[in-house]
Design an enzyme around this catalytic site. Sequence first.
Site, mmCIF file in Angstrom:
data_model
loop_
_atom_site.group_PDB
_atom_site.id
_atom_site.type_symbol
_atom_site.label_atom_id
_atom_site.label_comp_id
_atom_site.label_asym_id
_atom_site.label_seq_id
_atom_site.Cartn_x
_atom_site.Cartn_y
_atom_site.Cartn_z
ATOM 1 N N GLY A 172 0.832 -1.263 0.061
ATOM 2 C CA GLY A 172 0.041 0.171 -0.141
ATOM 3 C C GLY A 172 0.850 1.322 -0.067
ATOM 4 N N HIS A 191 11.557 2.024 1.961
ATOM 5 C CA HIS A 191 11.450 0.679 2.348
ATOM 6 C C HIS A 191 12.420 0.198 3.260
ATOM 7 C CE1 HIS A 191 8.429 0.124 -0.513
ATOM 8 N NE2 HIS A 191 8.978 -0.044 -1.366
ATOM 9 N N SER A 229 1.346 -9.885 -4.356
ATOM 10 C CA SER A 229 1.565 -8.457 -5.025
ATOM 11 C C SER A 229 3.213 -8.427 -5.195
ATOM 12 C CB SER A 229 1.145 -7.238 -3.999
ATOM 13 O OG SER A 229 1.360 -6.010 -4.807
#
Length: 340
Positions: A85, A149, A179
């Site tokens: 997301g 990240h 994903s």
Amino acid sequence: MSSTKFAKIHTMDIDESIEEQGQLSQENKKLILSLPREKGWRTPYIYLFQGFWCQPAEIQAITTFQKHFQAKESDVFVATVPKSGTTWLKALTYAIMNRQNHFISSKNHPLLSFNPHDLVPFIEYTVYGKHDTIPDLSKIHEPRLFGTHIPFDSLSNSIKGSNCKIVYICRNPFDTFISSWTFANKIKPPSLPTLNLEEAFEMYCNGLVGFGPFWNHMLGYWNESKERPKNVLFLKYEDMKEDLKFHLKKMAEFLDRPFTLEEESEGVIENIIKLCSFEKMKGLEINNTGTFGRNFENKFLFRKGEVGDWSNYLSPSMVEKLSKVIEEKLGGSDLNFRVK
């Protein structure tokens, strides 16, 4: 095989990936040669760096970031597990932080003309992703918004020692895996073979995924959110999908930008939800053309945005195995996930 021959082969592997990832400095080449490596998802290899797996160009960007980044108290970081997301959370954070400057209902809102990754740039792909150069960040309008990240423990010390805000999101590992797997196969170079589901699943369960193991990534930010709740907000994708209005109000308060009663009565929250919805963002021209970071195509960022799509891919034995991994790695932390 002698160590000399191995070093030559290892160097050749790195050199082959340089064309795709950008030039590496000699210092970083030497560092990478010293690191454990495994087969990558969308690059020939990923390397174990500071306890997590990443690519050579990411390592170079992160080391430069760690040495030179100076946090400001007003900085906001959107930190995420990859494919959980990220684009959505960046859009929501940008809309909340800038709603005084850009009316949400305006036809000229930046989110209609720019991809969220342009407005909230990645530390490791954009800000510090240009051939070991040190960017000048002094002229960026405050509050500065960045995305990453990078696991918590590997953030710049100036961030960990400041009062800046970190908004973190993760997703149930089942959907995150699917994903990640579909995304990797879309953006991998043609020279690499397609990564099949079974092989990718084994790698994922062993922690061999970009910025993984996923459980360490989650626990780093989870534990920090418990220690410093005023500085780290921990969110789950599934919870936000279920009640986004509640979580937007929570985000706004955390970011010291609470919605006023007047804003609520005028439907500002609902307008943010609409502006940043999956359907709206996926339909925008800017998100169907162009690239961000290291030539990632924007059109690959939006797939389904659903909860529970993993059930269309994983066998019962896969579900059992990943469930055991989650229980083993996260079982004592109070961090749990609803998978449907």
